[in-house]
Write an enzyme that holds these catalytic residues in place. Structure first.
Site, PDB file in Angstrom:
ATOM      1  N   ASP A  83       0.934  -1.151   0.010  1.00  0.00           N
ATOM      2  CA  ASP A  83      -0.027   0.035  -0.067  1.00  0.00           C
ATOM      3  C   ASP A  83       0.997   1.118   0.018  1.00  0.00           C
ATOM      4  OD1 ASP A  83      -2.075   1.872   0.319  1.00  0.00           O
ATOM      5  OD2 ASP A  83      -3.295   0.125   1.222  1.00  0.00           O
ATOM      6  N   HIS A 102       2.440   2.054  -3.143  1.00  0.00           N
ATOM      7  CA  HIS A 102       1.329   3.198  -3.640  1.00  0.00           C
ATOM      8  C   HIS A 102       1.764   4.419  -3.701  1.00  0.00           C
ATOM      9  CE1 HIS A 102      -2.149   0.066  -3.270  1.00  0.00           C
ATOM     10  NE2 HIS A 102      -1.247  -0.700  -4.021  1.00  0.00           N
TER      11      HIS A 102
END
Ligand SMILES: *[C@@H]1O[C@H](CO)[C@@H](O)[C@H](O)[C@H]1NC(C)=O
Ligand SMILES: *[C@@H]1O[C@H](CO)[C@@H](O)[C@H](O)[C@H]1NC(C)=O
Ligand SMILES: *[C@@H]1O[C@H](CO)[C@@H](O)[C@H](O)[C@H]1NC(C)=O
Ligand SMILES: *[C@@H]1O[C@H](CO)[C@@H](O)[C@H](O)[C@H]1NC(C)=O
Ligand SMILES: *[C@@H]1O[C@H](CO)[C@@H](O)[C@H](O)[C@H]1NC(C)=O
Ligand SMILES: *[C@@H]1O[C@H](CO)[C@@H](O)[C@H](O)[C@H]1NC(C)=O
Ligand SMILES: *[C@@H]1O[C@H](CO)[C@@H](O)[C@H](O)[C@H]1NC(C)=O
Ligand SMILES: *[C@@H]1O[C@H](CO)[C@@H](O)[C@H](O)[C@H]1NC(C)=O
Ligand SMILES: *[C@@H]1O[C@H](CO)[C@@H](O)[C@H](O)[C@H]1NC(C)=O
Ligand SMILES: *[C@@H]1O[C@H](CO)[C@@H](O)[C@H](O)[C@H]1NC(C)=O
Ligand SMILES: *[C@@H]1O[C@H](CO)[C@@H](O)[C@H](O)[C@H]1NC(C)=O
Ligand SMILES: *[C@@H]1O[C@H](CO)[C@@H](O)[C@H](O)[C@H]1NC(C)=O
Length: 419
Positions: free
Chosen positions: A241, A264
């Site tokens: 993430d 991310h």
């Protein structure tokens, strides 16, 4: 066994909460003669509290390490001089550990060995594996490893489709910790966030190595909320993430010298999901490298949010390679209520000196709110090349997109400014 452990975890929580009061009464300034006992410390002349001296057993996955860890903490935290809480070399299996203060003196937690999280999720009564809370002057270091053993539990993170999903524990959480530092540690395969900093003032995190697979769910590298004067620097983060996510209620946060990827990217947000969120301001992201990430420099807010402000945000001197969305403001983040605009007002945001490559054509994308357009967005010297897959014989031209955003562009630019 699981139930027994859980009962003890709750008991400890109860005692620990009580201890705040007891602590103040017994060892506070009014009782100057009182000296805390060093519970079970074998060497009373030492201010080193070694968990193995309290009964913790390395390299034994059936060992009952919880109570030894707790007893050693109580002794270290209550010591009359600055103390060291030592987890020596070896692998220690432990479920939830809550290290609660306030402590009588500064404590250094030396994690030289490896802590492995027990994988039976019923061992955890709240959303953290290791938590430090209500402490001033804490140092957590030692060169060791926190292994969340997330492989066993990532499958239960199905919150995108299941509203009653199991929330998995974060590997190391700092809650209401001031004037402290965490450095020189590795975090592997956290079940949820690797590092979670919340309600803290003046905390520095550096020389961390954070690693989990690119498809592990919700494994943010470092998530920060409700904190001020947080300095994250010189760390490597590869995860599933955001490498770093800077949530609500943060002021004066500095992020520098981070190598991020896969992951991310580095994000401010997500903001505006909940009713009681606080403003964000003074975010400085500098001298970071992003490799093969889905986003680079990102601000994300939920639609249908309550009113909120995010301002004075600087992203500068960034290198990005093979990044899908290098520069992005996404005010329709999340899956619900796309028909109602976000009310998070974004202003005074600077993206400066960013170079490298992107895998998508829209390399600069400002999708701001129709209710509260972005203001004071500056783009200067963003120079990227295309490095993605394309059916065309020539690489596509990169573009910028500005929706509800009044952005000024300057310097050397590719993509060119918004039309
Ligand atoms: C400090 O010592 C007091 C008295 O023994 C105890 O009640 C308290 O729980 C201790 N604090 C911690 C954090 O262990
Ligand atoms: C941390 O600092 C805040 C703000 O100054 C203060 O309210 C809080 O009591 C401090 N916490 C500790 C554990 O020292
Ligand atoms: C921040 O905390 C460090 C200890 O980690 C301390 O040396 C420093 O003085 C603190 N800074 C402020 C502004 O309180
Ligand atoms: C970080 O840890 C991972 C997993 O143990 C390892 O492969 C990698 O080499 C480490 N990176 C650094 C910079 O130490
Ligand atoms: C962050 O911490 C590093 C290492 O301690 C230091 O060099 C740097 O100046 C700090 N940055 C800020 C903005 O305080
Ligand atoms: C920064 O991290 C690297 C490892 O990635 C290390 O070799 C170097 O000593 C660190 N720098 C500082 C100032 O701690
Ligand atoms: C944040 O930094 C600004 C400017 O350096 C300063 O005026 C402000 O007091 C700081 N805020 C906090 C909460 O530390
Ligand atoms: C956010 O900042 C604005 C402008 O300073 C202020 O009016 C508002 O009350 C703040 N909102 C919150 C939730 O702190
Ligand atoms: C930080 O900047 C220096 C000098 O430009 C560069 O050598 C280094 O690679 C940068 N570090 C990161 C993590 O981007
Ligand atoms: C980029 O990351 C993906 C996983 O997100 C991985 O499968 C791929 O091999 C990586 N590519 C490069 C060039 O590192
Ligand atoms: C382009 O992508 C390939 C892998 O897809 C990678 O090996 C190469 O280093 C990339 N070059 C740049 C400039 O991003
Ligand atoms: C856009 O910003 C510029 C300078 O910041 C300002 O002069 C101009 O009036 C703004 N335009 C709109 C439509 O807000």
């Amino acid at each position: 066994m699981a139930t027994a452990r859980r009962a003890r975890a709750l008991l400890f929580l109860g005692l620990a909460l009580l201890s705040c009061v007891v602590h103040g009464e017994v060892f506070g300034p009014h009782r100057t003669g009182a000296r805390p006992r060093r519970v079970l410390a074998d060497d009373t002349n030492s201010n080193v509290f070694d968990v193995t001296k309290f009964g913790a057993k390395p390299n034994d996955d059936q060992a009952e390490n919880f109570e030894p860890f707790v007893r050693a903490w109580r002794a270290a935290c209550n010591a009359t001089v600055p103390s060291t809480y030592l987890i020596p070399k070896g692998t220690f299996f432990v479920a939830q550990l809550i290290f609660q203060g306030p402590c009588s003196n500064p404590v250094t937690v030396q994690i030289q060995g490896t802590l492995k999280a027990l994988t039976d999720i019923s061992e955890y009564t709240s959303e953290e594996w290791i938590m430090f809370e209500i402490i001033d002057g804490l140092t957590v270091t030692g060169g060791g490893t926190l292994d969340g053993q997330g492989f066993a539990n990532w499958q239960y993170n199905d919150c995108k489709k299941n509203s009653k999903c199991q929330l998995l524990p974060h590997s190391i959480k700092f809650n209401k910790v001031n004037n402290s530092a965490v450095y020189g540690l590795t975090s592997l395969n956290s079940m949820s966030f690797h590092v979670f900093i919340t309600g803290c003032n003046n905390i520095t995190a550096y020389n961390l190595n954070i690693s989990a697979p690119s498809n592990s769910p919700n494994t943010d590298g470092i998530h920060i909320s409700s904190s001020s004067l947080v300095n994250i620097t010189n760390s490597t983060i590869a995860t599933g993430d955001d490498c770093i996510s800077i949530g609500q209620g943060n002021t004066n946060i500095s992020v520098s010298k981070i190598v991020c990827g896969p992951g991310h990217g580095i994000s401010v947000g997500s903001l505006g999901k909940y009713e009681d969120e606080k403003n964000v301001s003074g975010i400085y992201v500098k001298n970071c490298t992003l490799l093969n990430t889905t986003n680079g420099a990102r601000i994300k807010t939920w639609p249908a949010s309550p009113p909120l402000e995010a301002s004075n945000i600087i992203f500068e001197d960034l290198i990005m390679y093979m990044v899908k969305n290098p520069v992005i403001i996404d005010q329709k983040y999340g899956s619900h209520k796309h028909d109602q605009p976000s009310k998070v007002k974004i202003s005074e945001v600077h993206f400066r000196n960013i170079r490298g490559s992107t895998t998508s054509e829209v390399a600069v994308n400002f999708a701001c709110s129709s209710a509260v357009p972005c203001e004071g967005i500056e783009v200067a010297n963003i120079y990227l090349t295309f490095n993605g897959t394309t059916k065309a014989s020539l690489p596509p031209s990169l573009t910028s997109s500005c929706l509800n955003a009044n952005a000024t562009f300057g310097g050397k630019l590719n993509p060119p400014a918004c039309p």
